[in-house]
Design an enzyme around this catalytic site. Structure first.
Site, PDB file in Angstrom:
ATOM      1  N   LYS A 248       0.856  -1.195   0.000  1.00 26.82           N
ATOM      2  CA  LYS A 248       0.000   0.000   0.000  1.00 26.82           C
ATOM      3  C   LYS A 248       0.892   1.245   0.000  1.00 26.82           C
ATOM      4  CE  LYS A 248      -3.382   2.916   0.661  1.00 26.82           C
ATOM      5  NZ  LYS A 248      -4.250   3.271  -0.468  1.00 26.82           N
TER       6      LYS A 248
ATOM      7  N   CYS B  54      -2.171   9.787  -6.800  1.00 32.12           N
ATOM      8  CA  CYS B  54      -3.326   9.578  -5.924  1.00 32.12           C
ATOM      9  C   CYS B  54      -4.304  10.757  -6.066  1.00 32.12           C
ATOM     10  CB  CYS B  54      -2.891   9.437  -4.473  1.00 32.12           C
ATOM     11  SG  CYS B  54      -4.317   9.274  -3.371  1.00 32.12           S
TER      12      CYS B  54
HETATM   13  C1  SIN Z   1      -5.954   6.168  -1.936  1.00 31.14           C
HETATM   14  O1  SIN Z   1      -5.437   5.723  -0.905  1.00 31.14           O
HETATM   15  O2  SIN Z   1      -6.677   7.173  -1.933  1.00 31.14           O
HETATM   16  C2  SIN Z   1      -5.735   5.456  -3.227  1.00 31.14           C
HETATM   17  C3  SIN Z   1      -4.327   5.544  -3.626  1.00 31.14           C
HETATM   18  C4  SIN Z   1      -4.154   5.934  -5.039  1.00 31.14           C
HETATM   19  O3  SIN Z   1      -5.119   6.014  -5.812  1.00 31.14           O
HETATM   20  O4  SIN Z   1      -3.025   6.183  -5.419  1.00 31.14           O
END
Ligand code: SIN
Length: 315
Positions: A49, A132
């Site tokens: 993540k 993001c």
């Molecule tokens: C998120 O955590 O908002 C998604 C991450 C991403 O789209 O890079």
């Protein structure tokens, strides 16, 4: 009948993946349990993540919704912080390439995260997430900031020693892809991952006359089958404009072996699975592997190189 051995391993600029299919960052790769599941799965690599220097709770719930054609999310980078991910890796026996995804909220934070990642022998490569779309108060996706990217990357390569790739947002104009590619071509980048979710989509529930996720008045990143044509277009264009030694990891709209075949035909060297992994869990990797092998068998191909990037035009 003698069956030909079919090779669906992948080579990302020298990084050998035992299978060309892995998870996309963000999906089921945040916790100790999720990452352990990925290490134990058939996936060809593990992407963590996207992390920040400090833990983050992320955006308010509900922040993920899926329907038959896609998904919408506004997670807001919930993660346990880089020290958690590096600590997890330190404890584990690593059996496949590890892509540490990082997504600092500022350029300085990204430099810090890259420095930390450089100190870990368990990190195979860094996937720098510049795409993001869900950060409240930081609405600008850095991957669209054409003026600042070059300087930012130049500074990274003054100290970075790890293989490093960049997760890009989708681009919708040829000139934008040409522009970004010509910037990336100046640096020793190992790979790009195209594409992150399509920013600022809106899915609504007509019965309730309401949006379906809470943050940002329901706007979020769109993933899943509905975005495949945009993923393919970005891969194809980047394959045309990038230096040939910069590998492309395709991401977006994959739910079958045929989808993977199409990504590779456009020029991807490997692929990542997001929405479909969320729906199906770790068994998705083995299913997709079998489906891809069947296609290659039918077409009498023995490896990805037989068709990678070889999409035909009609004239
Ligand atoms: C998120 O955590 O908002 C998604 C991450 C991403 O789209 O890079």
């Amino acid at each position: 009948m003698i069956m030909k051995k079919i090779d669906i391993t992948a080579n990302i600029n020298g990084i050998q993946l035992p299978l060309c299919i892995m998870n996309a960052s963000g999906v089921l790769c945040s916790t100790d349990q999720e990452l352990s599941n990925l290490l134990d799965s058939h996936s060809g690599g593990v992407v963590t993540k996207s992390c920040t220097s400090q833990p983050r709770k992320g955006n308010i719930l509900p922040r993920y919704f899926e329907w038959n054609m896609g998904s919408i999310n506004s997670m807001g980078l919930p993660n346990f912080g880089i020290h958690f991910y590096l600590g997890f890796l330190e404890e584990k026996k690593i059996n496949k390439p590890i892509f540490l995804s990082i997504s600092g909220l500022s350029t300085e934070e990204n430099y810090y995260l890259i420095q930390k990642a450089n100190q870990s022998s368990k990190v195979t490569a860094i996937e720098l997430n510049l795409s993001c779309p869900n950060l409240i108060g930081k609405e600008n996706v850095f991957g669209y900031n054409f003026d600042k990217i070059s300087n930012f990357i130049e500074k990274i390569f003054k100290f970075n020693k790890k293989p490093l790739g960049i997760k890009l947002p989708p681009y919708f104009q040829d000139a934008h892809i040409k522009n970004i590619a010509s910037i990336l071509n100046q640096f020793p980048i190992f790979f790009v991952t195209c594409i992150n979710s399509l920013p600022n989509g809106l899915f609504i529930d007509a019965n309730k006359e309401s949006v379906v996720i809470c943050p940002k008045k329901g706007f979020g990143g769109i993933g899943g089958p509905i975005i495949k044509p945009f993923a393919l277009a970005n891969i194809r264009k980047f394959y045309t404009y990038l230096r040939k030694d910069i590998s492309i990891i395709g991401c977006g709209g994959i739910s079958s072996g045929k989808d993977i075949f199409e990504h590779i035909l456009c020029g991807a060297s490997a692929v990542q699975i997001g929405t479909q992994f969320m729906k199906e869990g770790v068994s998705v990797f083995e299913r997709l592997k079998k489906e891809l092998i069947l296609i290659l068998e039918k077409k009498n191909y023995s490896s990805l190189n037989n068709f990678k990037g070889k999409l035909k035009n009609l004239q």
